[in-house]
Design an enzyme around this catalytic site. Sequence first.
Site, mmCIF file in Angstrom:
data_model
loop_
_atom_site.group_PDB
_atom_site.id
_atom_site.type_symbol
_atom_site.label_atom_id
_atom_site.label_comp_id
_atom_site.label_asym_id
_atom_site.label_seq_id
_atom_site.Cartn_x
_atom_site.Cartn_y
_atom_site.Cartn_z
ATOM 1 N N ASP A 15 0.839 -1.201 0.000
ATOM 2 C CA ASP A 15 0.000 0.000 0.000
ATOM 3 C C ASP A 15 0.874 1.250 0.000
ATOM 4 O O ASP A 15 1.970 1.249 0.566
ATOM 5 C CB ASP A 15 -0.922 -0.016 1.234
ATOM 6 C CG ASP A 15 -2.073 0.959 1.103
ATOM 7 O OD1 ASP A 15 -2.289 1.508 0.002
ATOM 8 O OD2 ASP A 15 -2.767 1.193 2.110
ATOM 9 N N HIS A 32 3.246 2.651 -8.952
ATOM 10 C CA HIS A 32 3.159 1.189 -9.137
ATOM 11 C C HIS A 32 4.450 0.668 -9.767
ATOM 12 O O HIS A 32 4.932 -0.407 -9.414
ATOM 13 C CB HIS A 32 1.950 0.833 -10.001
ATOM 14 C CG HIS A 32 0.641 1.250 -9.392
ATOM 15 N ND1 HIS A 32 0.352 1.061 -8.058
ATOM 16 C CD2 HIS A 32 -0.451 1.866 -9.924
ATOM 17 C CE1 HIS A 32 -0.859 1.533 -7.794
ATOM 18 N NE2 HIS A 32 -1.365 2.032 -8.913
ATOM 19 N N LEU A 126 11.383 -20.961 -3.624
ATOM 20 C CA LEU A 126 10.440 -19.924 -3.167
ATOM 21 C C LEU A 126 9.155 -20.038 -3.973
ATOM 22 O O LEU A 126 9.195 -20.041 -5.204
ATOM 23 C CB LEU A 126 11.052 -18.527 -3.370
ATOM 24 C CG LEU A 126 10.136 -17.345 -3.047
ATOM 25 C CD1 LEU A 126 9.858 -17.251 -1.544
ATOM 26 C CD2 LEU A 126 10.737 -16.033 -3.538
HETATM 27 C C1 FPP Z 1 -1.695 -0.110 -3.533
HETATM 28 O O1 FPP Z 1 -1.252 1.227 -3.488
HETATM 29 C C2 FPP Z 1 -1.169 -0.785 -4.725
HETATM 30 C C3 FPP Z 1 -1.916 -1.450 -5.645
HETATM 31 C C4 FPP Z 1 -3.374 -1.572 -5.524
HETATM 32 C C5 FPP Z 1 -1.317 -2.056 -6.846
HETATM 33 C C6 FPP Z 1 -0.007 -2.700 -6.611
HETATM 34 C C7 FPP Z 1 0.493 -3.246 -7.870
HETATM 35 C C8 FPP Z 1 1.796 -3.260 -8.243
HETATM 36 C C9 FPP Z 1 2.915 -2.744 -7.416
HETATM 37 C C10 FPP Z 1 2.152 -3.856 -9.562
HETATM 38 C C11 FPP Z 1 2.055 -5.348 -9.428
HETATM 39 C C12 FPP Z 1 3.129 -6.029 -10.100
HETATM 40 C C13 FPP Z 1 3.436 -7.340 -9.900
HETATM 41 C C14 FPP Z 1 4.601 -7.927 -10.588
HETATM 42 C C15 FPP Z 1 2.655 -8.192 -9.019
HETATM 43 P P1 FPP Z 1 -2.299 2.393 -3.731
HETATM 44 O O2 FPP Z 1 -2.334 2.678 -5.184
HETATM 45 O O3 FPP Z 1 -3.615 2.024 -3.138
HETATM 46 O O4 FPP Z 1 -1.629 3.553 -2.925
HETATM 47 P P2 FPP Z 1 -2.383 4.790 -2.233
HETATM 48 O O5 FPP Z 1 -3.222 4.212 -1.124
HETATM 49 O O6 FPP Z 1 -1.256 5.615 -1.722
HETATM 50 O O7 FPP Z 1 -3.201 5.478 -3.287
#
Ligand code: FPP
Length: 231
Positions: A15, A32, A126
């Site tokens: 997050d 991301h 893993l």
């Molecule tokens: C949460 O932060 C993050 C997500 C919902 C997406 C996470 C996805 C990735 C990092 C890419 C995935 C890649 C792989 C290889 C699995 P947020 O966007 O909710 O952050 P915020 O709360 O600060 O807005």
Amino acid sequence: MSKLIIPKHVAIIMDGNGRWAKRRGLPRNAGHKAGIKAIEKTIEGALSLGVKHLTFYAFSTENWKRSKEEIDGIFALIRDYLKDNPVFFKEKNICIKHIGNITPFPNDLKQQLSKSEQNTLKNDKLILTFALNYGGRDEIVRAVNKIINSGKMEINYKDIEQNLDTYFLPEPDLVIRTSGEKRLSNFMMLQMAYSELYFPKLYWPDFSGKQLLKAVKIYNKRERRFGGISQ
Ligand code: FPP
């Protein structure tokens, strides 16, 4: 220093990508993208610590509420990460798995995921699981429907466990959610019944192997009693 007990299964709610990007005046998808680097560092950390199962909450059943641009960006990042790393998975003996219902995902992502899972099926150092269009409630409903379709009239918890997407995983020992938010957000609620929870304040892109080691040290200070009493 006494030897660290290494959690078998570490599950992570990544997050804070959006806030990380906003703080830098960047678009959300830049957060991301930076999150992928943190995933890579955390995998390296898990490999050197000897964590056997590492699970990342990458896309929840609720994430469809985001803009199409952001969703497409996340899908592209997952696809490219899998596409770019076959040699790494082979050399490091990493098995790729997913949990969640990927039916509504774009074909290119589904095909890449299936290819990565097939190619790494026999790897066993893993087990790297990505939660994709995953929601704990959706998973329970799908599991119960599978049981109903099998014709069972009465069930026990084992029946539920064996029909969850996580049937191949031990329950998480340690669950980490970054960004300081203290919520589980529909992530493996049943499986987390006895997990230790850790909520570091930093945003996901700032997480690393060093942070994972810190989390494992904190885990080592906790006393897990599973409903019993201290010895
Ligand atoms: C949460 O932060 C993050 C997500 C919902 C997406 C996470 C996805 C990735 C990092 C890419 C995935 C890649 C792989 C290889 C699995 P947020 O966007 O909710 O952050 P915020 O709360 O600060 O807005």
